[in-house]
Design an enzyme around this catalytic site. Structure first.
Site, PDB file in Angstrom:
ATOM      1  N   LYS A  39       0.830  -1.211   0.000  1.00  0.00           N
ATOM      2  CA  LYS A  39       0.000   0.000   0.000  1.00  0.00           C
ATOM      3  C   LYS A  39       0.862   1.258   0.000  1.00  0.00           C
ATOM      4  O   LYS A  39       0.587   2.198  -0.718  1.00  0.00           O
ATOM      5  CB  LYS A  39      -0.867   0.092   1.270  1.00  0.00           C
ATOM      6  N   ARG A  92      -9.124   1.863   9.224  1.00  0.00           N
ATOM      7  CA  ARG A  92      -8.753   0.472   9.452  1.00  0.00           C
ATOM      8  C   ARG A  92      -9.792  -0.263  10.281  1.00  0.00           C
ATOM      9  O   ARG A  92      -9.558  -1.410  10.668  1.00  0.00           O
ATOM     10  CB  ARG A  92      -7.454   0.486  10.241  1.00  0.00           C
ATOM     11  N   ARG A 123      12.027  -7.722   5.572  1.00  0.00           N
ATOM     12  CA  ARG A 123      12.085  -6.274   5.359  1.00  0.00           C
ATOM     13  C   ARG A 123      13.046  -5.647   6.371  1.00  0.00           C
ATOM     14  O   ARG A 123      13.059  -6.011   7.545  1.00  0.00           O
ATOM     15  CB  ARG A 123      10.682  -5.683   5.555  1.00  0.00           C
ATOM     16  N   ARG A 160      11.700  -3.722  11.835  1.00  0.00           N
ATOM     17  CA  ARG A 160      10.633  -3.158  12.665  1.00  0.00           C
ATOM     18  C   ARG A 160      10.225  -4.189  13.705  1.00  0.00           C
ATOM     19  O   ARG A 160      10.113  -5.374  13.402  1.00  0.00           O
ATOM     20  CB  ARG A 160       9.431  -2.832  11.762  1.00  0.00           C
ATOM     21  N   ARG A 210      -1.063  -9.302  13.129  1.00  0.00           N
ATOM     22  CA  ARG A 210      -1.482  -8.171  12.276  1.00  0.00           C
ATOM     23  C   ARG A 210      -2.408  -8.661  11.163  1.00  0.00           C
ATOM     24  O   ARG A 210      -3.371  -7.985  10.798  1.00  0.00           O
ATOM     25  CB  ARG A 210      -0.252  -7.465  11.684  1.00  0.00           C
TER      26      ARG A 210
HETATM   27  P1  ADP Z   1       1.110  -2.432   8.438  1.00  0.00           P
HETATM   28  O1  ADP Z   1      -0.035  -1.949   7.617  1.00  0.00           O
HETATM   29  O2  ADP Z   1       2.211  -3.014   7.602  1.00  0.00           O
HETATM   30  O3  ADP Z   1       0.691  -3.305   9.583  1.00  0.00           O
HETATM   31  P2  ADP Z   1       1.499   0.219   9.498  1.00  0.00           P
HETATM   32  O4  ADP Z   1       2.787   0.946   9.530  1.00  0.00           O
HETATM   33  O5  ADP Z   1       0.389   0.741   8.661  1.00  0.00           O
HETATM   34  O6  ADP Z   1       1.882  -1.261   9.111  1.00  0.00           O
HETATM   35  O7  ADP Z   1       0.930   0.088  10.994  1.00  0.00           O
HETATM   36  C1  ADP Z   1       1.721  -0.371  12.050  1.00  0.00           C
HETATM   37  C2  ADP Z   1       0.895  -0.383  13.332  1.00  0.00           C
HETATM   38  O8  ADP Z   1       0.470   0.956  13.637  1.00  0.00           O
HETATM   39  C3  ADP Z   1      -0.388  -1.196  13.271  1.00  0.00           C
HETATM   40  O9  ADP Z   1      -0.168  -2.562  13.547  1.00  0.00           O
HETATM   41  C4  ADP Z   1      -1.218  -0.514  14.361  1.00  0.00           C
HETATM   42  O10 ADP Z   1      -0.794  -0.901  15.664  1.00  0.00           O
HETATM   43  C5  ADP Z   1      -0.841   0.942  14.192  1.00  0.00           C
HETATM   44  N1  ADP Z   1      -1.756   1.637  13.261  1.00  0.00           N
HETATM   45  C6  ADP Z   1      -1.443   2.183  12.054  1.00  0.00           C
HETATM   46  N2  ADP Z   1      -2.532   2.728  11.487  1.00  0.00           N
HETATM   47  C7  ADP Z   1      -3.556   2.551  12.363  1.00  0.00           C
HETATM   48  C8  ADP Z   1      -4.942   2.868  12.355  1.00  0.00           C
HETATM   49  N3  ADP Z   1      -5.518   3.504  11.322  1.00  0.00           N
HETATM   50  N4  ADP Z   1      -5.675   2.500  13.425  1.00  0.00           N
HETATM   51  C9  ADP Z   1      -5.137   1.880  14.471  1.00  0.00           C
HETATM   52  N5  ADP Z   1      -3.849   1.519  14.548  1.00  0.00           N
HETATM   53  C10 ADP Z   1      -3.058   1.856  13.505  1.00  0.00           C
END
Ligand code: ADP
Length: 215
Positions: free
Chosen positions: A13, A88, A127, A160, A171
Site C-alpha cells: 500500500k 482500518r 524487510r 521493525r 497483524r
Molecule cells: P502495516 O499496515 O504493515 O501493519 P502500518 O505501519 O500501517 O503497518 O501500521 C503499524 C501499526 O500501527 C499497526 O499494527 C497498528 O498498531 C498501528 N496503526 C497504524 N494505522 C492505524 C490505524 N488507522 N488504526 C489503528 N492503529 C493503527
C-alpha cells in the site's frame, strides 16, 4: 484527489500511495508512520500507542481518529490527500465519512491492494528499514549494497519490532477481523478498485494510472 488504501499489512500500500501522491501532488498521510514518530518522540500518544503496535493490535479508534482529523485540517490537505493505513476499522471509516461530509468532499477512489499471506510473511520478515531516512530494503529482493547499511545514508538498518513472525500473524488476523469488513462498506458505495501488490515496480506507475483512469 482523495484516495484511501485498503489491503493487508505488507501488501505494498505504501509504495502505491507514494506513487499516486506524486502523480497528483497531494500529501500521503500514513498513520503507521505518524504513530511511529509519536512513539520515537515519546509523546503521550506515542507512549499509549506503543504497546498496541508492539503486539500488532490496532491503536484505539478515538486516538487515531483525532490524529487524522488534525492532520486533515492542515492546509496542504485541503486540495486532496492519500490515506495509507486509515481507515482500518468501521469506527474509523465512519469518522472519515463525517470529516468528508463536514468539508463537502468525497472520496474519489478506494484502492484495494491484494497479496496472499505467504507472500506477505516473506516480504515482512525480510524487510529492513533505515531508522534515519526511512528507506526500505528486502534481504532477497532489494538487498542493501553494503551488508546491513542504508544505501542512502549508511545508517545501520533495523527490523521493525512488529515484523517478527508472531506479530505479523497477529497483524494479519487483525486485518481480517477489523479492516476487511471495510471492503463491503466501500463496495456498497461503488468505490473499490483492485490492484495486485506484487506487480513489478517498473509496471506499477502505469498500472495505477490506468486503474484510476488517469490517462
Ligand atoms: P502495516 O499496515 O504493515 O501493519 P502500518 O505501519 O500501517 O503497518 O501500521 C503499524 C501499526 O500501527 C499497526 O499494527 C497498528 O498498531 C498501528 N496503526 C497504524 N494505522 C492505524 C490505524 N488507522 N488504526 C489503528 N492503529 C493503527
Amino acid at each position: 484527489m482523495r484516495v484511501v488504501f485498503l489491503g493487508p499489512p505488507g501488501s505494498g500500500k505504501g509504495t502505491c500511495a507514494k506513487i499516486i501522491g506524486e502523480l497528483y501532488s497531494v500529501p500521503v498521510i500514513t498513520t503507521g508512520d505518524m504513530l511511529r514518530a509519536a512513539v520515537a518522540k515519546a509523546t503521550q500518544l506515542g507512549v499509549t500507542a506503543k504497546g498496541y503496535m508492539d503486539r500488532g493490535e490496532l491503536v484505539p479508534d478515538d486516538l487515531v481518529n483525532d490524529l487524522v482529523a488534525e492532520r486533515l485540517k492542515q492546509p496542504d490537505a485541503a486540495a486532496g490527500f492519500i490515506l495509507d493505513g486509515y481507515p482500518r476499522s468501521p469506527k474509523q471509516a465512519e469518522a472519515l465519512d463525517k470529516i468528508l461530509k463536514a468539508t463537502g468532499n468525497k472520496l474519489d477512489h478506494v484502492l484495494h491492494v491484494t497479496l496472499e499471506d505467504q507472500a506477505i510473511i516473506n516480504r515482512l520478515s525480510k524487510r529492513r528499514s533505515c531508522p534515519k531516512c526511512g528507506a526500505i530494503f528486502h534481504l532477497e529482493n532489494k538487498p542493501p549494497k553494503a551488508h546491513d547499511k542504508c544505501d542512502v545514508c549508511t545508517t545501520t538498518l533495523v527490523q521493525r519490532g512488529d515484523d517478527k513472525p508472531e506479530v505479523i500473524r497477529r497483524r494479519l488476523e487483525v486485518y481480517r477481523d477489523k479492516t476487511q469488513p471495510l471492503l463491503d462498506f466501500y463496495e456498497k458505495k461503488g468505490k473499490i478498485k483492485t490492484v495486485r501488490g506484487d506487480l513489478d515496480l517498473k509496471e506499477l506507475p502505469a498500472t495505477l494510472r490506468r486503474v484510476l483512469g488517469h490517462d
